[in-house]
Design an enzyme around this catalytic site. Structure first.
Site, PDB file in Angstrom:
ATOM      1  N   HIS A  71      36.330  50.931  38.341  1.00 25.21           N
ATOM      2  CA  HIS A  71      34.925  50.527  38.443  1.00 25.21           C
ATOM      3  C   HIS A  71      34.122  51.446  39.363  1.00 25.21           C
ATOM      4  CE1 HIS A  71      35.226  48.400  42.420  1.00 25.21           C
ATOM      5  NE2 HIS A  71      36.472  48.142  42.028  1.00 25.21           N
ATOM      6  N   ASP A 188      37.628  51.800  47.261  1.00 29.49           N
ATOM      7  CA  ASP A 188      37.524  50.768  46.222  1.00 29.49           C
ATOM      8  C   ASP A 188      36.136  50.875  45.586  1.00 29.49           C
ATOM      9  OD1 ASP A 188      37.554  48.436  44.711  1.00 29.49           O
ATOM     10  OD2 ASP A 188      37.520  47.093  46.438  1.00 29.49           O
ATOM     11  N   GLU A 222      32.323  45.047  38.585  1.00 35.37           N
ATOM     12  CA  GLU A 222      33.633  44.515  38.980  1.00 35.37           C
ATOM     13  C   GLU A 222      33.534  43.661  40.235  1.00 35.37           C
ATOM     14  OE1 GLU A 222      37.531  44.209  40.962  1.00 35.37           O
ATOM     15  OE2 GLU A 222      35.691  45.141  41.711  1.00 35.37           O
ATOM     16  N   GLU A 223      32.724  44.085  41.194  1.00 37.37           N
ATOM     17  CA  GLU A 223      32.688  43.401  42.485  1.00 37.37           C
ATOM     18  C   GLU A 223      32.143  41.979  42.400  1.00 37.37           C
ATOM     19  OE1 GLU A 223      34.197  44.356  44.974  1.00 37.37           O
ATOM     20  OE2 GLU A 223      34.325  46.532  44.979  1.00 37.37           O
ATOM     21  N   ASP A 242      42.655  50.313  40.335  1.00 36.18           N
ATOM     22  CA  ASP A 242      41.884  49.769  41.441  1.00 36.18           C
ATOM     23  C   ASP A 242      42.681  50.010  42.713  1.00 36.18           C
ATOM     24  OD1 ASP A 242      40.019  48.148  42.960  1.00 36.18           O
ATOM     25  OD2 ASP A 242      39.545  47.093  41.106  1.00 36.18           O
ATOM     26  N   HIS A 322      37.273  46.501  51.678  1.00 41.41           N
ATOM     27  CA  HIS A 322      35.876  46.065  51.804  1.00 41.41           C
ATOM     28  C   HIS A 322      35.312  46.326  53.189  1.00 41.41           C
ATOM     29  CE1 HIS A 322      35.210  43.393  48.014  1.00 41.41           C
ATOM     30  NE2 HIS A 322      35.830  44.534  47.738  1.00 41.41           N
TER      31      HIS A 322
END
Length: 346
Positions: A71, A188, A222-223, A242, A322
């Protein structure tokens, strides 16, 4: 068979991708980077109505179609409100960790194409001033963006063209150390996209084709859980590229490729996971099979949407997901090696 892939290319590609801001749904800056890398290898990019970028690789056997997806979207924010003192209140896009992001440089992207930098801060921003500077919860109700502009009112901010709903991106702060560690926000999943192009580079330079027609998919949602909900017709397998996770329950580390056996919602296809483990061994990858908690992928989303396919997930493991993430070039190389083993069907 261990493939000798180009780790420096992977890092350089990541650098280009991560410096093209792309919070959830904000595709305008990063899709042209994807097009540029596709053109480098003589490939064409197509799009669906959600602006997902697709690249199709012809296979030795086109009777079957498989898909690798990484993504392009990252966590970020939107303008929620402009306070009377000119401070901007935000809503998050994806799973923001405000504690990690506090103090970052951010950029507001207006609908007219203007950009303004600012500082993401807590409203109790200084221990010299506020009794609760250390204890106040960092969330959407307490975080502000202070623009790097001489503004002191809502009217001043609006005069810049900033409005509710404007996208806010976070500076990635990327560093690549002489010891091979990659430190950056949005490993990510900009690193997953870079691994896809590193795989393509190896195939092209060595005159190789995937065993089956292979679609590379780069979604933008995606998130928030629906990036992989739509899958092109004919795809029978979907492997998400991922990140892997690092923690007390996990065997993975920054130097290996993680193979996800189960995420927060579902186990991945038993046969496909077994095959990926076997292929990791065939490609002499350092790998770990793990179960990930509070985690999902676009392959997960494809299953929830009712697509009839086998789903899997692999990727380099990162510290501090994150947040300011970290992995190692060896983890990137192992991920590319497993991807090659998968598409060549070792």
């Amino acid at each position: 068979m261990k493939f000798q892939t180009d780790g420096q290319f992977t890092v350089d590609c990541f650098w280009d991708l991560v410096n093209a801001p792309s919070p959830v749904g904000f595709f305008e800056k990063v899709n042209p980077v994807v097009e540029r890398y596709a053109e480098m290898f003589g490939l064409t990019v197509t799009y669906d109505n959600k602006h997902t970028a697709y690249i199709t690789l012809e296979g030795e056997d086109d009777s079957k179609t498989v898909m690798l997806g990484a993504h392009l979207d990252t966590i970020g924010m939107m303008v929620r409100r402009i306070d009377s003192d000119g401070m901007i209140r935000v809503r998050q896009l994806g799973g923001m960790n405000f504690y990690s992001a506090e103090g970052c440089t951010v950029t507001v992207h207006t609908r007219e194409g203007k950009t303004y930098t600012g500082l993401l801060a807590c409203q109790s921003h200084s221990t010299h001033v506020f009794d609760d500077a250390r204890s106040l919860t960092r969330d959407e109700n307490t975080m502000i963006v202070s623009l790097d502009e001489p503004v002191s009112s809502e009217e001043d901010v609006r005069a810049l063209g900033i409005r509710h709903g404007d996208v806010i991106s976070i500076d990635p702060g990327t560093q690549f150390t002489k010891t091979g560690f990659l430190k950056s926000r949005f490993i990510d999943d900009k690193a997953g996209v870079a691994c896809c192009f590193a795989m393509v580079k190896y195939l092209k330079e060595n005159g190789l084709k995937p065993k089956y027609r292979t679609v590379l998919a780069f979604p933008h949602y995606e998130e928030i859980g629906h990036g992989g909900a739509y899958v092109p017709e004919g795809v029978s397998e979907f492997v998400a590229v991922d990140i892997g996770l690092i923690g007390p329950d996990y065997d993975g580390d920054e130097f290996s490729v993680s193979i996800c056996a189960k995420d927060a919602a579902t186990p991945y296809d038993y046969e496909l996971v077994n095959r990926l483990i076997r292929q990791a061994k065939e490609a002499q990858c350092d790998y770990a099979a793990d179960i990930f908690y509070r985690y999902g992928t676009d392959a997960n989303a494809s299953l929830k949407a009712g697509n009839n396919l086998k789903a899997g997930a692999i990727g380099m493991a990162v510290y501090c997901s994150h947040g300011m993430e970290r992995t190692h070039v060896k983890g990137l190389n192992n991920t590319v090696n497993l991807m090659l083993a998968y598409v060549l069907d070792l």
